[in-house]
Design a protein around this motif. Structure first.
Motif, mmCIF file in Angstrom:
data_model
loop_
_atom_site.group_PDB
_atom_site.id
_atom_site.type_symbol
_atom_site.label_atom_id
_atom_site.label_comp_id
_atom_site.label_asym_id
_atom_site.label_seq_id
_atom_site.Cartn_x
_atom_site.Cartn_y
_atom_site.Cartn_z
ATOM 1 N N TRP A 234 -2.600 3.987 -3.781
ATOM 2 C CA TRP A 234 -3.326 3.945 -2.508
ATOM 3 C C TRP A 234 -4.730 3.375 -2.699
ATOM 4 N N THR A 235 -4.902 2.601 -3.787
ATOM 5 C CA THR A 235 -6.189 1.968 -4.053
ATOM 6 C C THR A 235 -6.341 0.737 -3.167
ATOM 7 N N LEU A 236 -7.459 0.630 -2.487
ATOM 8 C CA LEU A 236 -7.696 -0.528 -1.623
ATOM 9 C C LEU A 236 -8.295 -1.682 -2.420
ATOM 10 N N PHE B 256 0.846 -1.189 0.000
ATOM 11 C CA PHE B 256 0.000 0.000 0.000
ATOM 12 C C PHE B 256 0.890 1.251 0.000
ATOM 13 N N TYR C 139 -7.481 4.050 5.946
ATOM 14 C CA TYR C 139 -8.637 4.546 5.197
ATOM 15 C C TYR C 139 -8.530 6.044 4.940
ATOM 16 N N GLY D 148 -8.548 7.519 -3.523
ATOM 17 C CA GLY D 148 -8.415 6.097 -3.798
ATOM 18 C C GLY D 148 -7.593 5.760 -5.015
ATOM 19 N N SER E 248 -6.052 6.571 1.999
ATOM 20 C CA SER E 248 -6.640 6.248 0.705
ATOM 21 C C SER E 248 -7.666 7.296 0.290
ATOM 22 N N LYS F 179 -12.415 -2.303 0.518
ATOM 23 C CA LYS F 179 -13.019 -1.018 0.155
ATOM 24 C C LYS F 179 -13.822 -0.434 1.312
#
Length: 723
Positions: free
Chosen positions: A627-629, A242, A615, A623, A618, A634
């Motif tokens: 840093w996209t979960l 991440f 969170y 997002g 992100s 999500k």
């Protein structure tokens, strides 16, 4: 990440020959870190490790203590805790060396192994089945039968350490001459490793003779190797990495950079072991003492100021230039042929190079920092002062000046030795084959032994093909190396370019060579390569008469620097003994520290981050990558307490190779998993400080919470909890 990859360890020596023990390959071009003494005398008794001797300022050489000589008085003074022999044995036997590049540890009685996600990236690709993509989905073996054996992966457990200094010095006694000493030293080490290994009568036992204190001490490290290692769990890339390279070497962090494997015995059963670390459910608090047990790869903290000046002015800038050119080539290929690049896991290669560039640039910044460099200069001046106060050693101060003379000669060669690096691992397969074929032909003409020719032939045949689009980029990058090293006005460069650009020369070369295809190598080896007008062979034959003599000169200077550094290492050992730890050698070390934050950007970095921060980080960038979960993350998973600590920082002394090391409390329970250092820690290659430098770990509470909530890995959680 603080990774020590084989290719990057060997970067500096690729033009000198293959590298076998990655941890002992320290720097490109001379100014090496460990070597024998020309005419060794019996070692005098070293000073005992005494807590009073470890006064402030003496920790510049770091806290990477060897297991055979831990600073027990210092531990008692600093932490009110004196490890006994049973504690040290448990710490040693629970730790592992993970292949040739990372650390790990046993974490259950049935052979579970904990290491980093980024240590797994080149392994997961070996067990993928059609249609699978663990970067997107992660992997969890729901049952033991689902655990997948990783081809060629192994872990090693350190069984014992023995001082073999007397044996090596006996073999070197009477040997003179820099090259002769180097050869005798390597011969003595190889013979001792073979003899001690054979004496074990066990094919799983390996012995490695390690050079410490630049040759003042030699130790035989005996390992048990486990070859059946199976993947159990790895999170998605979006969680294990991440923040990507943007967040690499930074803090605060929000990474689940962990993976889990299992070792199996020869009968195909999970390995039964009593030597493992339990997971701490309570974790750790700010201010608590913590210990890292792992395999730091390589440091240069005992080098002279002259050697560090060479690294600052010549070595590191050259390496950064080469790596950046390879990153550019791989990224261009990725844009040109994204599907092929994805299948080749090109992004993993880019990650490795980018990680190294960031590390090298951090080291370079440290060497350019007048305060940090001044501390090293002050330390060398203090060493000189110690020598002048000891009549028997006073004359040995000239060794520092002699090393400076060698460095001056090396610096005169400058970056030109990097004009041609014929490594297919770091560059073009085509030029790698051509270089090997030319070497083979020259060796054959010189009457080289059949065994040597066979090894060279096999090496050429084993070089795999690369996509043509990637080859064009890599050949151009290697021609760029020549231009950068020799200068655009150099006669050879002008002749090679002929008024064209490196990409144009690369395209022309590949259009007129048969060596882009491995199927044609056998024919070249069987014929007379010297008479061939193949474009790749012609390029190698044109370039090596210029770069070859430079390499030969560098080899001679390297041997000279080795010998001088070894003699100086003996003198330093006479003065300080083991109150200073030896430089890192990718062998097991014990590093102490405390959990604590640090000042940065005008504020304070907290010792812990949480899932709340994941969170927020992100969301703050919408997002977007990196840093996209992943989909399962999500929304906060049901049952996950977002206040659970995710990552933490401590003052432990780490470097590349420590990735995957367990962070332990005094009860030898896992409280974290080392995966990185902050940007302020990068100068620790040449000096340890704890003002702002920090080791970054995944918090054990974050690991257990993630396994329970989104992944549902309840069988693994139960095993980690001892059930």
């Amino acid at each position: 990440m603080r990774r020590a990859s084989l290719s990057l360890f060997c970067l500096g020596t690729l033009w000198l020959g293959a590298c076998s023990h990655p941890a002992q390959v320290a720097a490109p071009v001379p100014v090496p870190r460990s070597a024998p003494v020309s005419a060794p005398a019996p070692a005098p008794a070293a000073p005992a490790i005494d807590s009073a001797a470890l006064r402030p300022g003496r920790f510049d050489a770091g806290k990477m203590w060897t297991f055979d000589h831990p600073p027990l008085d210092y531990f008692q003074e600093a932490y009110g805790f004196r490890p006994d022999s049973a504690w040290l044995a448990r710490a040693r036997l629970g730790a592992l060396r993970f292949a040739t590049y990372c650390s790990a540890s046993f974490v259950s009685s049935r052979g579970l192994v904990l290491t980093n996600h980024h240590c797994s990236r080149e392994n997961t690709g070996k067990v993928l089945r059609p249609g699978e993509n663990f970067d997107s989905t992660g992997f969890f073996a729901a049952t033991q039968a689902d655990e997948r054996r990783v081809p060629e992966l192994f872990v090693e457990q350190l069984l014992s350490i023995a001082d073999v200094t007397a044996e090596i010095e006996t073999a070197l006694r009477g040997v003179t001459g820099d090259q002769a000493v180097a050869q005798a030293r390597q011969g003595a080490i190889t013979a001792l490793e073979e003899r001690l290994g054979a004496a074990a009568h066990d094919t799983t036992i390996r012995v490695e003779v390690v050079t410490l204190y630049q040759g003042a001490e030699y130790s035989a490290y005996t390992y048990r190797r486990y070859n059946d290692v199976r993947l159990v769990f790895v999170p998605e890339l979006g969680m294990g990495y991440f923040g990507g390279d943007d967040d690499n070497f930074t803090y605060p962090r929000y990474d689940l950079d962990f993976s889990i494997y299992r070792v199996y015995d020869d009968a195909g059963r999970p390995l039964a072991t009593t030597n493992y670390f339990r997971m701490s459910g309570a974790g750790v608090s700010a201010g608590d003492p913590v210990f890292v047990v792992g395999n730091p790869a390589s440091t240069s903290r005992l080098e002279t100021v002259a050697q560090l000046t060479y690294s600052r002015d010549v070595r590191l800038p050259a390496i950064v230039g080469i790596l950046n050119s390879r990153i550019a080539a791989l990224e261009a290929f990725e844009r040109e042929e994204p599907a092929v690049a994805a299948a080749r896991r090109t992004r993993t290669q880019i990650f490795g190079y980018a990680n190294s560039v960031k590390a090298q640039e951090g080291q370079l910044a440290g060497l350019r920092d007048p305060v940090l460099f001044g501390r090293r200069a002050a330390g060398e001046a203090a060493f000189r002062a110690q020598l002048t106060r000891r009549p028997a050693l006073a004359a040995q101060a000239t060794l520092i000046d002699s090393i400076a003379d060698v460095v001056r000669d090396v610096s005169a060669i400058g970056p030109r030795v990097w004009g041609f690096i014929p490594s297919p691992e770091l560059g073009s397969a085509t030029l790698g084959r051509a270089a090997m074929i030319v070497r083979y032909a020259n060796a054959k003409a010189a009457g080289a032994p059949a065994a040597q020719l066979d090894r060279m032939k096999q090496g050429a045949l084993e070089i795999g093909n690369k996509p043509l689009a990637l080859e064009r980029r890599l050949v151009a990058a290697q021609i760029g190396d020549l231009v950068r090293a020799l200068g655009g006005s150099d006669t050879l460069v002008v002749a090679v370019l002929g008024g064209r650009t490196p990409p144009a020369v690369a395209a022309d070369l590949l259009a007129h060579t048969r060596l882009a295809d491995s199927a044609n190598v056998e024919a070249f080896l069987a014929g007379d390569p010297s008479s061939s007008n193949d474009a790749a062979l012609s390029y190698v034959r044109r370039v090596t008469p210029v770069t070859g003599p430079l390499r030969d000169r560098a080899r001679g200077l390297s041997a000279r620097a080795d010998n001088l550094a070894a003699r100086l290492g003996r003198v330093r050992f006479d003065v300080y003994g083991r109150t200073l730890p030896p430089d890192a050698t990718f062998t097991l070390r014990l590093a102490d520290g405390r959990v604590t934050g640090y000042p940065y950007n005008g504020t304070w970095a907290p010792p812990f981050t949480t899932f709340y921060g994941l969170y927020e980080r992100s969301a703050a960038v919408g997002g977007r990558a990196p840093w996209t979960l992943p989909p399962r993350w999500k929304r906060p998973p049901a049952g996950l307490d977002l206040g659970t600590p995710l990552d933490l920082v401590s003052t432990n002394d780490i470097i590349g190779g420590n990735s995957g090391s367990p962070l332990l409390n005094r009860n030898l329970e896992v409280v974290g998993l080392i995966f990185d250092g902050n940007i302020e820690s990068l100068p620790s290659e040449f000096m340890y400080t704890d003002e702002r430098a920090r080791a970054v770990s995944v918090d054990v509470r974050g690991i257990l919470a993630a396994l329970k909530a989104p992944y549902g890995a309840t069988r693994i959680v139960a095993e980690l909890n001892g059930r």
